[in-house]
Write an enzyme that holds these catalytic residues in place. Structure first.
Site, short mmCIF file in Angstrom:
data_model
loop_
_atom_site.label_atom_id
_atom_site.label_comp_id
_atom_site.label_asym_id
_atom_site.label_seq_id
_atom_site.Cartn_x
_atom_site.Cartn_y
_atom_site.Cartn_z
N ASN A 106 -63.16 -123.62 3.98
CA ASN A 106 -63.32 -124.39 5.23
C ASN A 106 -62.24 -125.47 5.28
O ASN A 106 -62.51 -126.65 5.47
CB ASN A 106 -64.74 -124.99 5.30
CG ASN A 106 -65.06 -125.53 6.67
OD1 ASN A 106 -64.44 -125.15 7.66
ND2 ASN A 106 -66.00 -126.44 6.73
N HIS A 131 -56.48 -130.41 2.72
CA HIS A 131 -56.28 -129.42 1.66
C HIS A 131 -54.82 -128.96 1.64
O HIS A 131 -54.23 -128.75 0.57
CB HIS A 131 -57.20 -128.21 1.88
CG HIS A 131 -58.65 -128.51 1.74
ND1 HIS A 131 -59.48 -128.60 2.83
CD2 HIS A 131 -59.42 -128.74 0.65
CE1 HIS A 131 -60.72 -128.87 2.42
NE2 HIS A 131 -60.70 -128.96 1.11
N LEU A 165 -56.32 -137.90 3.72
CA LEU A 165 -55.73 -137.81 5.08
C LEU A 165 -56.80 -138.19 6.10
O LEU A 165 -57.97 -137.86 5.92
CB LEU A 165 -55.25 -136.39 5.34
CG LEU A 165 -53.72 -136.17 5.25
CD1 LEU A 165 -53.20 -136.60 3.89
CD2 LEU A 165 -53.36 -134.73 5.52
N SER A 178 -64.41 -131.26 5.30
CA SER A 178 -64.97 -130.00 5.79
C SER A 178 -66.27 -130.25 6.53
O SER A 178 -66.65 -129.50 7.43
CB SER A 178 -65.23 -129.05 4.62
OG SER A 178 -64.02 -128.80 3.95
#
Ligand code: PAF
Length: 282
Positions: free
Chosen positions: A28, A33, A173, A183
């Protein structure tokens, strides 16, 4: 980019590699990531990412069943970020027999902060990360500081089990309004999404107060907690800790971290800000 689902294929694909950089994930995936993959590329090659929703780290009443599984979109994102290999095992392949041997994180760390309301969570994280490290055998592994306590758990795991893995931290972030990418943000409805940056704003206000000289941390965290509760959140914890040890700040602390976890509707969000403690003016 290779996508591999079995342990046997993974071992073959990575045989002989000596500079592997690893990004473990539960899928997800979002831009946060991708930034970890970019960071991993600076530290080694090949870059391997795992996608595995680890049942061991979810409590019985948590979101394991509804946690989004989006392998195709995740692989596209990883390929675009420059990942070389994705390991996406089935639960039966990673846990082929009932897992009778697991890592137990000491109570002082496992029952603190997020662990207080998620019993067994960090044992599950440490167990799966140890397994993944044994399978991928990376020289470097990248973890986001958004999960600040998890990052501490992993650093302790590596140090105390003498694992030859260098742990690199990736910065959090944020969306333009300050909300940390997660997620679980996908669980928020439109109205909740508008209010979600309040957690970061509350932590940032606390950090500002400390930078301006506030040293009554108990009062500060209580005020932050009250403020969020009054704004309709259900606060799990607000805490100030030494960023290097995760212990209560002491006279020797030079870096602090302000952490929070709170529920907005059915979604539990976490965030933190680590910062240098300004030296006392004499
Ligand atoms: O941070 C995560 O996504 C997970 O906790 C991890 C480290 C992949 C272990 O399942």
């Amino acid at each position: 980019m290779q996508v591999i689902q079995t342990v046997a294929e993974l071992r073959t694909a990575l045989a002989g590699q000596t500079r592997t950089a690893f990004v473990p994930t539960m899928g997800n995936l979002h831009a946060g990531h991708a930034s970890l993959v970019t960071l991993a590329k600076q530290h080694g090659t090949p870059v391997v990412a795992s996608i595995f929703v680890n049942p061991l780290q979810f409590g019985a009443d948590e979101d394991y069943a509804r946690y989004p599984r989006s392998l195709d979109a995740d692989c596209e994102r990883l390929a675009a970020a420059g990942c070389d290999l994705v390991f996406a095992p089935a639960a039966a392949d990673l846990y082929p027999v009932p897992q009778t041997t697991t890592v137990r994180v000491a109570e002082s760390l496992a029952s603190d902060l997020c662990g207080a309301s998620r019993p067994g969570h960090f044992d599950g994280v440490a167990t799966v990360v140890l397994k993944l490290f044994n399978l991928v055998q990376p020289q470097v592994a990248v973890f986001g500081k958004k999960d600040f306590q998890q990052w501490h758990v992993i650093r302790a795991l590596v140090q105390q089990f003498n694992l030859p893995v260098n742990i690199v931290a990736g910065v959090t972030l944020r969306d333009a309004d300050g909300l940390a990418l997660s997620s679980r943000n996908g669980y928020l409805d439109a109205a909740e999404r508008l209010r979600a940056p309040q957690l970061y704003q509350a932590l940032a206000a606390g950090v500002d107060a400390i930078q301006a000289g506030e040293r009554d941390y108990a009062q500060l965290t209580a005020t932050t907690r009250r403020h969020l509760n009054m704004a309709g959140w259900r606060v799990d914890y607000i805490a100030l800790r030494d960023a290097d040890t995760l212990a209560e700040p002491g006279p020797a602390s030079t870096r602090l971290v302000m952490l929070g976890a709170a529920w907005l509707g059915r979604t539990r969000l976490i965030d933190n800000i680590d910062f240098d403690l300004p030296a006392c003016k004499s």
